[in-house]
Motif scaffolding. Structure first.
Motif, mmCIF file in Angstrom:
data_model
loop_
_atom_site.group_PDB
_atom_site.id
_atom_site.type_symbol
_atom_site.label_atom_id
_atom_site.label_comp_id
_atom_site.label_asym_id
_atom_site.label_seq_id
_atom_site.Cartn_x
_atom_site.Cartn_y
_atom_site.Cartn_z
ATOM 1 N N ILE A 131 -8.221 37.108 99.463
ATOM 2 C CA ILE A 131 -9.079 37.408 98.316
ATOM 3 C C ILE A 131 -8.235 37.695 97.082
ATOM 4 O O ILE A 131 -8.485 37.152 96.001
ATOM 5 N N ASP A 132 -7.228 38.550 97.215
ATOM 6 C CA ASP A 132 -6.374 38.882 96.080
ATOM 7 C C ASP A 132 -5.686 37.643 95.512
ATOM 8 O O ASP A 132 -5.588 37.468 94.290
ATOM 9 N N ASP A 133 -5.195 36.771 96.398
ATOM 10 C CA ASP A 133 -4.503 35.574 95.934
ATOM 11 C C ASP A 133 -5.454 34.599 95.241
ATOM 12 O O ASP A 133 -5.084 33.928 94.273
ATOM 13 N N ALA A 134 -6.684 34.501 95.745
ATOM 14 C CA ALA A 134 -7.678 33.655 95.088
ATOM 15 C C ALA A 134 -8.043 34.207 93.720
ATOM 16 O O ALA A 134 -8.141 33.460 92.730
ATOM 17 N N LEU A 135 -8.226 35.523 93.633
ATOM 18 C CA LEU A 135 -8.560 36.143 92.351
ATOM 19 C C LEU A 135 -7.434 35.973 91.338
ATOM 20 O O LEU A 135 -7.684 35.841 90.135
ATOM 21 N N ALA A 136 -6.190 35.958 91.819
ATOM 22 C CA ALA A 136 -5.060 35.774 90.910
ATOM 23 C C ALA A 136 -5.093 34.410 90.222
ATOM 24 O O ALA A 136 -4.525 34.240 89.143
ATOM 25 N N LEU A 137 -5.787 33.445 90.829
ATOM 26 C CA LEU A 137 -5.887 32.112 90.241
ATOM 27 C C LEU A 137 -7.063 31.982 89.279
ATOM 28 O O LEU A 137 -6.962 31.280 88.269
ATOM 29 N N ILE A 138 -8.177 32.630 89.584
ATOM 30 C CA ILE A 138 -9.393 32.403 88.792
ATOM 31 C C ILE A 138 -9.724 33.539 87.836
ATOM 32 O O ILE A 138 -10.537 33.343 86.923
ATOM 33 N N ALA A 139 -9.099 34.708 88.004
ATOM 34 C CA ALA A 139 -9.442 35.840 87.146
ATOM 35 C C ALA A 139 -8.707 35.875 85.809
ATOM 36 O O ALA A 139 -9.208 36.513 84.877
ATOM 37 N N PRO A 140 -7.537 35.226 85.630
ATOM 38 C CA PRO A 140 -6.888 35.293 84.321
ATOM 39 C C PRO A 140 -7.795 34.831 83.193
ATOM 40 O O PRO A 140 -8.661 33.980 83.385
ATOM 41 N N ARG A 141 -7.581 35.401 82.029
ATOM 42 C CA ARG A 141 -8.410 35.091 80.874
ATOM 43 C C ARG A 141 -8.462 33.589 80.620
ATOM 44 O O ARG A 141 -7.443 32.915 80.666
ATOM 45 N N HIS A 142 -9.641 33.089 80.378
ATOM 46 C CA HIS A 142 -9.955 31.684 80.077
ATOM 47 C C HIS A 142 -9.974 30.780 81.301
ATOM 48 O O HIS A 142 -10.500 29.661 81.212
ATOM 49 N N ALA A 143 -9.401 31.214 82.436
ATOM 50 C CA ALA A 143 -9.366 30.330 83.601
ATOM 51 C C ALA A 143 -10.783 30.022 84.093
ATOM 52 O O ALA A 143 -11.147 28.850 84.272
ATOM 53 N N THR A 144 -11.579 31.052 84.319
ATOM 54 C CA THR A 144 -12.925 30.829 84.846
ATOM 55 C C THR A 144 -13.825 30.077 83.872
ATOM 56 O O THR A 144 -14.557 29.173 84.294
ATOM 57 N N PRO A 145 -13.828 30.385 82.558
ATOM 58 C CA PRO A 145 -14.645 29.573 81.645
ATOM 59 C C PRO A 145 -14.295 28.084 81.680
ATOM 60 O O PRO A 145 -15.179 27.230 81.594
#
Length: 297
Positions: A131-145
């Motif tokens: 979970i932590d490793d997945a969040l590290a990919l999608i949580a950075p600013r602008h990544a999810t938008p």
């Protein structure tokens, strides 16, 4: 390939998605939530279950999660305080299971020797680390938008993505997050300059859907969906389901006992059951592992 723009309601869903990621992304937040998933615990009972937290790190995590309404602090006496999931926090468990399932499927794993056969096999990663490793990919600013826009459109140019995902920024600002997402294996670029999701990026759809549904659900709905056996419901004397002011309550007849049940009892569809030792099966890497193919861990 589809180029349909996101519907008007998508901005509201995206807002809830990014706020939830901001809640989960700080390091150790997921580990604390999973530790409290099966029962309420006192601080002295939580600390040894999270041996990698340096002194002074647990209290800030608990305060953060309590202020966000997913953990409840109940004070029985000045030196007797317990922590447990609120109904809102318990409703996060299926969300975490979905994220863990994606990470286990799509994030790279190192090869280790099987202790019995000696044959090389993929390393077993704890669900919380997935979970932590997945969040590290999608949580950075602008990544999810950016991922959200590509999920709706199918493909888009850098100019379109800059307009939708980074309004108020110049066109050149989009290229750094695009490069990072491409390096992480979540998007690809065509020869014509269009960007689209990779297979692992498209597979994030259930993750985004479950997070968005959790963020949009009113407290009454999450109360109704609250799984049994995952900690106490919020105190009835609170002013609201998400209230976080400590409350003085009658001391229980006996202190909380350690549960022999699984750390998490909720699993995502088609995902393996999580057993007692899954949460803390090995030392947590200090930083993401360099990619050898697939999304970077």
């Amino acid at each position: 390939m589809a180029t349909t723009a996101p519907p008007p309601s998508a901005s509201h869903d995206l807002s809830g998605l990014t706020k939830t990621l901001d809640l989960l992304a700080p390091r150790w937040s997921v580990w604390v939530l999973m530790t409290l998933s099966s029962q309420t615990l006192r601080y002295a009972e939580i600390k040894p279950r999270l041996p990698w937290l340096a002194d002074g790190q647990l209290h800030p995590r608990l305060r953060h999660l309590t202020s966000d309404g997913v953990v409840e602090r109940t004070e029985y006496a000045p030196r007797h305080v317990t922590y447990g999931l609120t109904s809102r926090g318990a409703a996060l468990m299926p969300v975490l299971a979905t994220i863990a399932s994606w990470g286990d499927t799509y994030l790279e794993k190192g090869m280790v020797a099987n202790k019995t056969t000696g044959e090389m096999e993929p390393e077993r990663i704890p669900p919380a680390q997935n979970i932590d490793d997945a969040l590290a990919l999608i949580a950075p600013r602008h990544a999810t938008p950016i991922l959200w826009s590509l999920q709706a459109r199918g493909s888009a140019t850098a100019k379109t993505l800059a307009t939708e995902a980074m309004p108020g920024y110049g066109l050149t600002a989009i290229y750094k997050p695009l490069e990072r997402l491409a390096a992480d294996g979540l998007i690809t670029a065509s020869g014509s300059g269009d960007y689209q999701l990779s297979a692992s990026g498209r597979a994030l759809s259930p993750v985004f859907q479950t997070i968005s549904a959790w963020a949009a659900a009113p407290p009454a709905e999450t109360d109704a969906r609250r799984p049994r056996g995952q900690g106490p419901a919020p105190s009835q004397n609170r002013s609201a389901p998400w209230a976080t002011t400590p409350s003085r309550r009658t001391t229980p007849a006996a202190p909380a006992v350690r549960s022999d049940g699984p750390a998490l009892t909720t699993t995502a569809p088609d995902s393996p059951a999580w057993k007692t030792g899954d949460l803390f099966s090995h030392q947590i890497p200090a930083r993401p592992v360099s990619p050898t193919g697939g999304p970077r861990r």
